[in-house]
Design a protein around this motif. Structure first.
Motif, PDB file in Angstrom:
ATOM      1  N   ILE A 151       0.804  -1.035  -0.231  1.00 21.50           N
ATOM      2  CA  ILE A 151       0.039   0.109  -0.033  1.00 21.50           C
ATOM      3  C   ILE A 151       0.878   1.192   0.142  1.00 21.50           C
ATOM      4  O   ILE A 151       0.606   2.338  -0.667  1.00 21.50           O
ATOM      5  CB  ILE A 151      -1.022   0.060   1.160  1.00 21.50           C
ATOM      6  CG1 ILE A 151      -1.932  -1.217   1.005  1.00 21.50           C
ATOM      7  CG2 ILE A 151      -1.614   1.423   1.454  1.00 21.50           C
ATOM      8  CD1 ILE A 151      -3.039  -1.364   2.163  1.00 21.50           C
ATOM      9  N   LEU A 159      -6.592  -3.170   1.814  1.00 22.51           N
ATOM     10  CA  LEU A 159      -6.603  -2.438   0.370  1.00 22.51           C
ATOM     11  C   LEU A 159      -7.861  -1.821   0.466  1.00 22.51           C
ATOM     12  O   LEU A 159      -8.296  -0.843  -0.249  1.00 22.51           O
ATOM     13  CB  LEU A 159      -6.672  -3.678  -0.748  1.00 22.51           C
ATOM     14  CG  LEU A 159      -5.389  -4.545  -0.814  1.00 22.51           C
ATOM     15  CD1 LEU A 159      -5.133  -5.449  -1.849  1.00 22.51           C
ATOM     16  CD2 LEU A 159      -4.057  -3.409  -0.853  1.00 22.51           C
ATOM     17  N   TYR A 176      -8.018   1.419   1.989  1.00 22.25           N
ATOM     18  CA  TYR A 176      -7.407   2.695   1.028  1.00 22.25           C
ATOM     19  C   TYR A 176      -7.857   2.446   0.038  1.00 22.25           C
ATOM     20  O   TYR A 176      -7.580   3.445  -0.745  1.00 22.25           O
ATOM     21  CB  TYR A 176      -5.985   1.926   1.361  1.00 22.25           C
ATOM     22  CG  TYR A 176      -5.056   2.528   2.617  1.00 22.25           C
ATOM     23  CD1 TYR A 176      -4.684   4.005   2.647  1.00 22.25           C
ATOM     24  CD2 TYR A 176      -5.127   1.718   3.537  1.00 22.25           C
ATOM     25  CE1 TYR A 176      -3.870   4.253   3.889  1.00 22.25           C
ATOM     26  CE2 TYR A 176      -4.495   2.059   4.678  1.00 22.25           C
ATOM     27  CZ  TYR A 176      -3.968   3.314   4.823  1.00 22.25           C
ATOM     28  OH  TYR A 176      -3.180   3.749   6.083  1.00 22.25           O
ATOM     29  N   LEU A 208      -7.898   0.615  -2.624  1.00 21.07           N
ATOM     30  CA  LEU A 208      -7.148   0.091  -3.273  1.00 21.07           C
ATOM     31  C   LEU A 208      -7.286  -1.384  -4.039  1.00 21.07           C
ATOM     32  O   LEU A 208      -6.537  -2.067  -4.571  1.00 21.07           O
ATOM     33  CB  LEU A 208      -5.605  -0.033  -2.946  1.00 21.07           C
ATOM     34  CG  LEU A 208      -4.856   1.545  -2.439  1.00 21.07           C
ATOM     35  CD1 LEU A 208      -3.573   1.419  -1.984  1.00 21.07           C
ATOM     36  CD2 LEU A 208      -4.864   2.250  -3.989  1.00 21.07           C
TER      37      LEU A 208
END
Length: 299
Positions: free
Chosen positions: A149, A177, A180, A182
């Motif tokens: 990350i 993930l 964030y 992502l």
């Protein structure tokens, strides 16, 4: 478990009271500090503030705020688990901080910590000329996904893969993930090192692999025994994983690519095992030889 009478008898009311009490319990029980806090005050401060979901900058404003009975009971139970059972605070809170980033964690993964995180803040300068020109990064032995990350943030044009042998660890990485945003940008790969990464090549491979020696594993403090053994132990000299990694990494690096690995206090063992390799040991704020760098051409 604490009863309501226990709570009344302890006569603790404010955040100030509870932090002071936590410090005393930690000192009495002799906790080991190895997960980011320098002393018992920092440990107590972290546990109490974050258990109350307060920012670290809020302490001055809320130092004398009174806790509810429910809050006090929950935090006192956490203090006892930290003091007596030696459960690391990040597992009690399900959060750990690395640089200025917060990550979810539990006992399925190593508590996020790595000297590589500090080096990522400087984008591996001077070894990387332009962070925007990095197009691919692998975080090998990713655990919670923390370094992957951070790498995605540092190298905005890079496709990042996070790989680990543990499906439990990848489940935790998936949580981070998602936190964030992502999930669609970073791919999680279940693999024993490079086994399931055939054909993939990267500009940078970073790794905080298991590197604890057999002797050190036999003498772990109680706090570290809560962490998964799979993420810590690496044979007699701590190099079982590093040996395999060095044997295969060249095939997974682009020309000019970099391999950056945290090795703990294993510098002497690395250099004795691989005298032909020109290890470059990178400096961080407090350490000189915890992370090594090798270029593809050196492998």
């Amino acid at each position: 478990m604490l009863t309501e009478q226990d709570i009344k008898d302890c006569r603790l009311e404010t955040i100030r009271d509870v932090i002071r009490y936590a410090m005393t319990r930690f000192e009495e029980e002799g906790i080991f500090l190895g997960h980011g806090c320098a002393d018992c005050y920092e440990e107590a401060y972290f546990l109490v503030l974050r258990a109350l979901k307060l920012d670290f900058s809020d302490l001055e404003r809320f130092w004398d705020a009174r806790l509810t009975a429910k809050e006090l009971k929950r935090i006192l139970e956490m203090i006892e688990r930290r003091a007596v059972d030696k459960v690391p605070t990040p597992y009690l809170l399900n959060e750990a901080w690395l640089t200025d980033h917060v990550f979810y964690c539990d006992e399925r993964v190593l508590i996020p910590r790595s000297y590589i995180a500090e080096l990522l803040q400087d984008a591996f300068d001077p070894w990387v000329d332009d962070p925007e020109e990095v197009t691919s990064v692998l975080d090998l032995c990713t655990g919670s996904g923390c370094l992957g990350i951070l790498a995605a943030e540092t190298f905005p044009n890079a496709k990042v893969d996070c790989a680990d042998i543990s499906p439990d660890a990848l489940d935790v990485a998936e949580i981070n993930l998602a936190n964030y945003g992502l999930t669609d940008e970073i791919e999680l790969v279940e693999t024993d090192l490079f086994n399931n990464l055939q054909g993939r090549k990267y500009d940078i491979i970073i790794s905080n692999p298991p590197y604890v020696t057999e002797e050190a594993m036999d003498n772990l403090t109680d706090e570290f025994k809560h962490e998964p053994e799979l993420a810590l132990g690496a044979g007699v000299d701590g190099l079982d994983i590093v040996r395999r990694m060095l044997a295969e990494a060249k095939d997974h690096l682009n020309d000019g690519g970099l391999l950056i690995v945290e090795g703990g206090d294993g510098r002497e063992a690395c250099e004795e095992a691989f005298p032909e390799l020109p290890f470059i040991w990178l400096s961080t704020e407090n350490e000189e030889d915890m992370v090594f760098l090798l270029r593809k051409e050196d492998l």
